[in-house]
Design an enzyme around this catalytic site. Structure first.
Site: not given
Ligand code: SER
Length: 318
Positions: A8, A11-12, A35, A51, A140, A144
Site C-alpha cells: 500500500g 496510499g496516505q 495505484r 497485492n 471497518y 480491525k
Molecule cells: N481514519 C480512519 C477512518 O476514518 C480511522 O482509522 O476510517
C-alpha cells in the site's frame, strides 16, 4: 527490522512511510498494486507490484528481497467499507490472515495498523482506556478488531511477531486519505487555503482523536523496534496525540487566515460513525511499554499543513 516491504506504498500512510524508512537506513521495498507507483519511490529504492490478496506474488517478493518485516497498509477505510462490507472483509481480514500465514512460514514481523474504529457506542468514549469494550458498529471496525485478535492469536500459537497500534485520524499534506470518517480534518486545510471556507460534514462539538502523520510514522517504527521483553500488549496499542472538534481546527486555522469561514452540512452516516468513536484516547500503556510520546499539537500541525499546502498550490495551482 532490516529489509521491509511496505504494502500500500502509494496510499496516505505508505507514500510517506517509504521515504521515512529509507531515511532511517532500512532497505525498503515500495509495494503497490492498483495505484501508480510514486516517482520518488521508484527513484530512491526498490519497488514491486504486490497485492495483499495475492500471496504467491507476496511470497516471491519476500524471498527475492529477503524481507524480514512487512508493513501492511492496505485498507478500506470506514465510510467506503460501509458501501461494500464484503470487500472490506476480504481485504481487512482474508488479506491479513494470508499475510500472517506467510509470516508464520517465513518468520516475518508484521505491522498492520489498527484504528480507533475498533471502538463502538458501548466503549467509554471520553478518555478511552487501552483494555476496554470493543464492539464496533462499522464493518471497518469489525475487521480491525479481528486483525488485533488474529495478531495476538498468531503470536501465541505460532510465535509470529505481529504488532499494531490503533491509529486515530491521520492528517498529512502529501497523499489524501480516501473514504475515512476523519478525512474532513485533511480537507479543511486544503479548502482553507484554496477558498477560505469549509463546509464540515461533522457537527460542531464532534471531538475525535487525531494525529499528524510524522507522529504516526514514528509510532510504527518505534513499536516495531520495541524490545519484545517489555511488551505485554503487542496488538492494538492506543496511541494519542490530539483531540479536536471542527470548530477548534477552524480556530487554529484562523491564526493564519483570520477570515476563514466554517459552515456545516451534516453527513448522517459519517456523523453516526464519529459519534460511536472516542473523543480522546488514554495511551499510557503505549508510553509504559515502549516509551510512546506524541510530538505535534494541533497548532504545530496547522502551521505545517498550511505552509506546505501553500507551497504545493504555488507550484501547481490546479
Ligand atoms: N481514519 C480512519 C477512518 O476514518 C480511522 O482509522 O476510517
Amino acid at each position: 527490522m532490516k529489509n521491509i516491504l511496505v504494502i500500500g506504498a502509494a496510499g496516505q500512510i505508505g507514500s510517506e512511510l517509504v521515504p521515512y524508512l529509507r531515511k532511517l537506513g532500512y532497505m525498503t521495498v515500495a509495494g503497490t498494486s492498483g495505484r501508480t507507483p510514486l516517482p520518488a519511490h521508484l527513484a530512491e529504492g526498490p519497488s514491486a507490484v504486490v497485492n495483499l490478496m495475492d500471496t504467491d506474488v507476496l511470497r516471491q517478493t519476500v524471498d527475492y528481497f529477503q524481507i524480514d518485516t512487512v508493513m501492511n497498509l492496505a485498507a478500506i477505510l470506514s465510510a467506503t467499507a460501509e458501501r461494500d462490507p464484503l470487500k472490506a472483509w476480504r481485504v481487512g481480514v482474508d488479506g491479513v490472515i494470508g499475510l500472517l500465514e506467510l509470516a508464520r512460514d517465513k518468520k516475518l514481523s508484521v505491522f498492520t495498523p489498527s484504528s480507533i474504529g475498533v471502538f463502538g457506542p458501548s466503549t467509554p468514549l471520553k478518555f478511552t482506556p487501552q483494555d476496554t469494550v470493543c464492539r464496533p458498529q462499522t464493518v471497518y471496525g469489525i475487521t480491525k478488531v479481528t486483525d488485533e485478535l488474529l495478531g495476538d492469536y498468531y503470536r501465541k500459537k505460532y510465535g509470529v511477531d505481529a504488532r499494531s497500534v490503533r491509529y486515530p485520524g491521520l492528517i498529512s499534506y502529501v497523499t489524501p486519505p480516501g473514504g475515512g470518517t476523519t478525512d474532513y480534518a485533511v480537507d479543511i486545510y486544503w479548502q482553507a487555503v484554496k477558498t477560505g471556507s469549509y463546509i464540515s460534514p461533522l457537527a460542531r462539538g464532534t471531538y475525535l482523536p487525531m494525529m499528524f502523520m510524522e507522529d504516526a510514522l514514528r509510532a510504527a517504527v518505534e513499536l516495531m523496534e520495541a524490545d519484545p521483553a517489555r511488551l505485554k500488549h503487542f496488538n492494538g496499542f492506543n496511541v494519542s496525540a490530539m483531540s479536536f472538534a471542527p470548530e477548534e481546527v477552524a480556530a487554529s486555522i484562523r491564526r493564519h487566515i483570520p477570515n476563514f469561514e466554517l459552515g456545516y452540512a451534516i453527513n448522517p452516516m459519517l456523523q453516526s460513525i464519529a459519534d460511536s468513536w472516542p473523543d480522546a484516547l488514554d495511551d499510557s500503556v503505549a508510553t509504559e511499554e515502549w516509551d510512546w510520546h506524541s510530538r505535534y499539537t494541533l497548532d504545530d500541525m496547522t502551521d505545517i499543513m498550511l505552509g506546505e499546502i501553500r507551497k504545493q498550490l504555488a507550484a501547481d495551482p490546479t
